[in-house]
Design an enzyme around this catalytic site. Sequence first.
Site, mmCIF file in Angstrom:
data_model
loop_
_atom_site.group_PDB
_atom_site.id
_atom_site.type_symbol
_atom_site.label_atom_id
_atom_site.label_comp_id
_atom_site.label_asym_id
_atom_site.label_seq_id
_atom_site.Cartn_x
_atom_site.Cartn_y
_atom_site.Cartn_z
ATOM 1 N N ASP A 1 0.850 -1.191 0.000
ATOM 2 C CA ASP A 1 0.000 0.000 0.000
ATOM 3 C C ASP A 1 0.883 1.236 0.000
ATOM 4 O O ASP A 1 1.976 1.228 0.588
ATOM 5 C CB ASP A 1 -0.919 0.027 1.227
ATOM 6 N N GLU B 1 0.959 5.765 0.105
ATOM 7 C CA GLU B 1 0.311 7.066 0.289
ATOM 8 C C GLU B 1 1.056 8.056 -0.592
ATOM 9 O O GLU B 1 2.295 7.978 -0.740
ATOM 10 C CB GLU B 1 0.351 7.509 1.754
ATOM 11 N N HIS C 1 -5.667 4.817 6.371
ATOM 12 C CA HIS C 1 -5.005 5.737 5.448
ATOM 13 C C HIS C 1 -3.544 5.972 5.811
ATOM 14 O O HIS C 1 -2.945 6.951 5.359
ATOM 15 C CB HIS C 1 -5.758 7.070 5.319
ATOM 16 N N ASP D 1 -3.094 -0.095 6.317
ATOM 17 C CA ASP D 1 -3.908 -0.516 5.169
ATOM 18 C C ASP D 1 -3.357 -1.788 4.529
ATOM 19 O O ASP D 1 -4.123 -2.637 4.055
ATOM 20 C CB ASP D 1 -3.971 0.610 4.138
#
Length: 538
Positions: free
Chosen positions: A12, A14, A151, A156
């Site tokens: 994952d 960001e 998040h 995540d």
Amino acid sequence: MLISDATFVVVDTETTGFDYETDRLIEIAAVKMRKGCVTAEFSTLINPECPLSRRITSLTGITSAMVAAKPTVAAVLPRFLAFLGSSIFVAHHLSFDRAFINRALERAEMPRLPNPMLCTERLARRLLHGLPSKGLDSLIRFFGYTVEGRHRALADAHVTAKIFSRFIEQIGTEHDVTAIQDLLRFQYRTFRTIRAPAANVEAIRAQILARIPGCPGVYFIKGKQGRIIYIGKAKNLRRRVSSYFAGIEGHAAHTRKMVAAARDVEWTETETELEAVILESRSIKEHCPRFNRAERKWVSRPFVRLSDSGGEVRISTSVFIQHDGAEYWGPFRDRDQAECAVEVIVDQYGVELDRQAPGAAKSGVLRADSAHGVREFLAGKDQTVFDLLEACMKEAAERTNFEEAAILRDRLMKLGWIASAVPLARLSVFDRNAAVVDEQMHVFLILHGRVVDTLSFSQPPSPSDKNMLLERVHAHYCEAQQHPQRYLDREVDEIRIVAEWLHQARDRVQIERWTDQSNPENFAQAVLAICTDAVCES
């Protein structure tokens, strides 16, 4: 290679935005999985070499200060690639994470990711076809997971890994997929080639659903040997029953089990939604279906009993209603709520709270002149008691006596429903006499909180409708009635159902009260006027 022998890395990221050409990575995390277990994890913040927007900080909690001293993406990528190795790359909404990582690799003049890839969002579309949304938040709610730090990339990645494990188990059990190549192909298969409807669902869809009427009523879902396994009510029977047999994968686990056990559906039509609610409650208690979790048994709903005789005013709780000259207010949700009301009333209007054995109904003696004030409080018309409780709560808090303040706060919360209930439901039970008119021009004649008659009028009402209404008004409100000396669970439950339905339908109904001073002719005329006005407005 078998799935059981493969290593998966769930990733994952960001980012500073959604455009992989102009935006940059600010965090990357991954968890390594083998045989359904997490064996290692990787996580790091990344300096994007640009400021972060408020929107991204608000979403992720990552600030510019947090990433300022972190390594750049060019320094992070070699460590990430070493962690990934030749494992199968897994991500939710794979195209997003893959695009950002590949673009970062290109900027660092490194080759794009060569790994086999799986998208859990694609798997969700094939395994949970009926779930309205396949986003990560929706899957988290569906599986009942809780995520600390949503998040953030590592949190995540871990929850995505849990969901991926569930999918692997489901694919192996339901579709006999055991090889990696078959798993990689599975994510691109159409839903029609994945799952044919179960035979029982196909039969109900083909033979039953089209025959169900689109009117209010109660439906009975039956299992093997014709045993009723679920009972429900509906404003529209066809729409409600059909919803169980469409998008099955998106239903809660309890509902999916019920649909798997279903073999037949029967139904009883009713004129109105309220009749369906009452019939549903009675039917559940009669048949005790295994998939109805609530309302299988009659539940004692306590009332506050107010008696004023011989110059002595008494108040107590009671789970029964009797035609004994006393007034009964409620029903309250439970004994604790009813006893709270008695204690508050005795505090405000009472002489003393009776001494009593443990488990006995709470009761007390009130001042001789207090009956009117108590009625006004229980009817939600007098806010004095609520104002006093709130003032005492604030005073206790200012004195730092937080235990006393909490007790007073709980009392306010328990009794708040008195002021919010619809006016008719705030009256004592034997004063709940009224005609209730709904949107479809059904007229419910309510006597002592229970429905005693239901009428349907033409639009607009005709002279014969007036004659019929006047005849029923005389029969129910003017002539001597034979009432049970004691209302038991069935009658009390109906009083509760009517009160709750009135609250839920408060914006869709109009009420004309009947009192001892009402004139039958004028009352009938007022009810017909409501129906006529409703026709004109529509």
